[in-house]
Design a protein around this motif. Structure first.
Motif, PDB file in Angstrom:
ATOM      1  N   SER A  13      88.317  44.571  49.707  1.00  0.00           N
ATOM      2  CA  SER A  13      87.556  43.399  49.278  1.00  0.00           C
ATOM      3  C   SER A  13      86.098  43.770  49.117  1.00  0.00           C
ATOM      4  O   SER A  13      85.363  43.877  50.093  1.00  0.00           O
ATOM      5  CB  SER A  13      87.709  42.269  50.303  1.00  0.00           C
ATOM      6  N   THR A  14      85.698  43.997  47.881  1.00  0.00           N
ATOM      7  CA  THR A  14      84.304  44.305  47.604  1.00  0.00           C
ATOM      8  C   THR A  14      83.995  43.995  46.153  1.00  0.00           C
ATOM      9  O   THR A  14      84.841  44.131  45.289  1.00  0.00           O
ATOM     10  CB  THR A  14      83.988  45.787  47.890  1.00  0.00           C
ATOM     11  N   ASN A  15      82.775  43.559  45.916  1.00  0.00           N
ATOM     12  CA  ASN A  15      82.307  43.369  44.553  1.00  0.00           C
ATOM     13  C   ASN A  15      81.423  44.534  44.119  1.00  0.00           C
ATOM     14  O   ASN A  15      80.872  44.514  43.021  1.00  0.00           O
ATOM     15  CB  ASN A  15      81.518  42.059  44.435  1.00  0.00           C
ATOM     16  N   ASN A  16      81.296  45.510  44.973  1.00  0.00           N
ATOM     17  CA  ASN A  16      80.425  46.656  44.693  1.00  0.00           C
ATOM     18  C   ASN A  16      81.274  47.881  44.393  1.00  0.00           C
ATOM     19  O   ASN A  16      82.175  48.213  45.160  1.00  0.00           O
ATOM     20  CB  ASN A  16      79.527  46.939  45.895  1.00  0.00           C
ATOM     21  N   GLY A  17      80.990  48.545  43.266  1.00  0.00           N
ATOM     22  CA  GLY A  17      81.769  49.706  42.882  1.00  0.00           C
ATOM     23  C   GLY A  17      81.768  50.771  43.959  1.00  0.00           C
ATOM     24  O   GLY A  17      80.713  51.201  44.417  1.00  0.00           O
ATOM     25  N   PRO A  18      82.934  51.196  44.401  1.00  0.00           N
ATOM     26  CA  PRO A  18      83.006  52.216  45.441  1.00  0.00           C
ATOM     27  C   PRO A  18      82.919  53.625  44.864  1.00  0.00           C
ATOM     28  O   PRO A  18      83.085  53.827  43.667  1.00  0.00           O
ATOM     29  CB  PRO A  18      84.384  51.987  46.040  1.00  0.00           C
ATOM     30  N   CYS A  19      82.658  54.581  45.722  1.00  0.00           N
ATOM     31  CA  CYS A  19      82.891  55.977  45.397  1.00  0.00           C
ATOM     32  C   CYS A  19      84.321  56.282  45.822  1.00  0.00           C
ATOM     33  O   CYS A  19      84.766  55.828  46.871  1.00  0.00           O
ATOM     34  CB  CYS A  19      81.931  56.889  46.167  1.00  0.00           C
ATOM     35  N   MET A  20      85.022  57.033  44.997  1.00  0.00           N
ATOM     36  CA  MET A  20      86.406  57.374  45.298  1.00  0.00           C
ATOM     37  C   MET A  20      86.577  58.883  45.247  1.00  0.00           C
ATOM     38  O   MET A  20      85.869  59.575  44.508  1.00  0.00           O
ATOM     39  CB  MET A  20      87.354  56.733  44.275  1.00  0.00           C
ATOM     40  N   GLY A  21      87.539  59.354  46.021  1.00  0.00           N
ATOM     41  CA  GLY A  21      87.771  60.790  46.013  1.00  0.00           C
ATOM     42  C   GLY A  21      89.216  61.137  46.317  1.00  0.00           C
ATOM     43  O   GLY A  21      89.966  60.319  46.854  1.00  0.00           O
ATOM     44  N   TRP A  22      89.575  62.327  45.946  1.00  0.00           N
ATOM     45  CA  TRP A  22      90.869  62.909  46.301  1.00  0.00           C
ATOM     46  C   TRP A  22      90.604  64.148  47.168  1.00  0.00           C
ATOM     47  O   TRP A  22      89.745  64.972  46.833  1.00  0.00           O
ATOM     48  CB  TRP A  22      91.665  63.320  45.077  1.00  0.00           C
ATOM     49  N   PHE A  23      91.347  64.251  48.224  1.00  0.00           N
ATOM     50  CA  PHE A  23      91.314  65.412  49.101  1.00  0.00           C
ATOM     51  C   PHE A  23      92.743  65.920  49.253  1.00  0.00           C
ATOM     52  O   PHE A  23      93.703  65.219  48.949  1.00  0.00           O
ATOM     53  CB  PHE A  23      90.760  65.025  50.487  1.00  0.00           C
ATOM     54  N   ARG A  24      92.868  67.132  49.762  1.00  0.00           N
ATOM     55  CA  ARG A  24      94.195  67.668  50.047  1.00  0.00           C
ATOM     56  C   ARG A  24      94.153  68.522  51.296  1.00  0.00           C
ATOM     57  O   ARG A  24      93.108  69.060  51.665  1.00  0.00           O
ATOM     58  CB  ARG A  24      94.737  68.477  48.864  1.00  0.00           C
ATOM     59  N   GLN A  25      95.307  68.625  51.928  1.00  0.00           N
ATOM     60  CA  GLN A  25      95.409  69.437  53.138  1.00  0.00           C
ATOM     61  C   GLN A  25      96.744  70.149  53.151  1.00  0.00           C
ATOM     62  O   GLN A  25      97.796  69.507  53.120  1.00  0.00           O
ATOM     63  CB  GLN A  25      95.252  68.564  54.382  1.00  0.00           C
ATOM     64  N   ALA A  26      96.680  71.462  53.186  1.00  0.00           N
ATOM     65  CA  ALA A  26      97.874  72.285  53.286  1.00  0.00           C
ATOM     66  C   ALA A  26      98.136  72.591  54.762  1.00  0.00           C
ATOM     67  O   ALA A  26      97.210  72.558  55.577  1.00  0.00           O
ATOM     68  CB  ALA A  26      97.693  73.577  52.498  1.00  0.00           C
ATOM     69  N   PRO A  27      99.385  72.884  55.117  1.00  0.00           N
ATOM     70  CA  PRO A  27      99.703  73.187  56.523  1.00  0.00           C
ATOM     71  C   PRO A  27      98.843  74.316  57.062  1.00  0.00           C
ATOM     72  O   PRO A  27      98.701  75.366  56.423  1.00  0.00           O
ATOM     73  CB  PRO A  27     101.179  73.585  56.454  1.00  0.00           C
ATOM     74  N   GLY A  28      98.251  74.074  58.218  1.00  0.00           N
ATOM     75  CA  GLY A  28      97.441  75.094  58.852  1.00  0.00           C
ATOM     76  C   GLY A  28      96.054  75.262  58.285  1.00  0.00           C
ATOM     77  O   GLY A  28      95.306  76.149  58.704  1.00  0.00           O
TER      78      GLY A  28
END
Length: 128
Positions: A27-42
């Motif tokens: 719930s926001t009227n303000n544009g968010p920053c968005m991101g993608w991250f990833r995590q490999a085992p170990g």
């Protein structure tokens, strides 16, 4: 309830493509920053791509030219188009959002600590 829900993960052969989606319920009227991250085992969680409230984008060197991040504000959906996938892209992928209460989020954010909302992750497996 504020939440992010990823989908679109799966198993593909090297050279294939996948498109990840993240439905954003915040719930926001303000544009968010968005991101993608990833995590490999170990391994530690690593930043993959980001988009800010002005639709500026940035990518990690390891995915530049192969992955595309986009934000469909009308559908409240963040996407990650992944082409020319490599075995080293195998990981759990997470979407993340940085939301300010009173202003739009501007600027690329490539650190996990910059984000205040996270999805549960979706698995991507690339076989050789």
């Amino acid at each position: 309830q504020e939440r992010l829900v990823e989908s679109g993960g799966g198993s593909v052969q090297a050279g294939g493509s996948l498109k990840l989606s993240c439905v954003v319920s915040i719930s926001t009227n303000n544009g968010p920053c968005m991101g993608w991250f990833r995590q490999a085992p170990g391994k530690e969680r690593e930043w993959v791509a980001a988009i800010d409230g002005n639709e500026r984008t940035a990518y990690a060197d390891s995915v530049k030219g192969r992955f595309t991040i986009s934000n469909d504000n009308a559908k409240n959906t963040l996407s990650l188009q992944m082409n020319s996938l490599k075995p080293e892209d195998t990981a759990t992928y997470y979407c993340a959002a940085k939301v300010f209460s009173t202003i739009m989020c501007a600027g690329i954010r490539d650190r996990a600590g910059d984000y205040n909302y996270w999805g549960q992750g979706t698995q991507v497996t690339v076989s050789s």
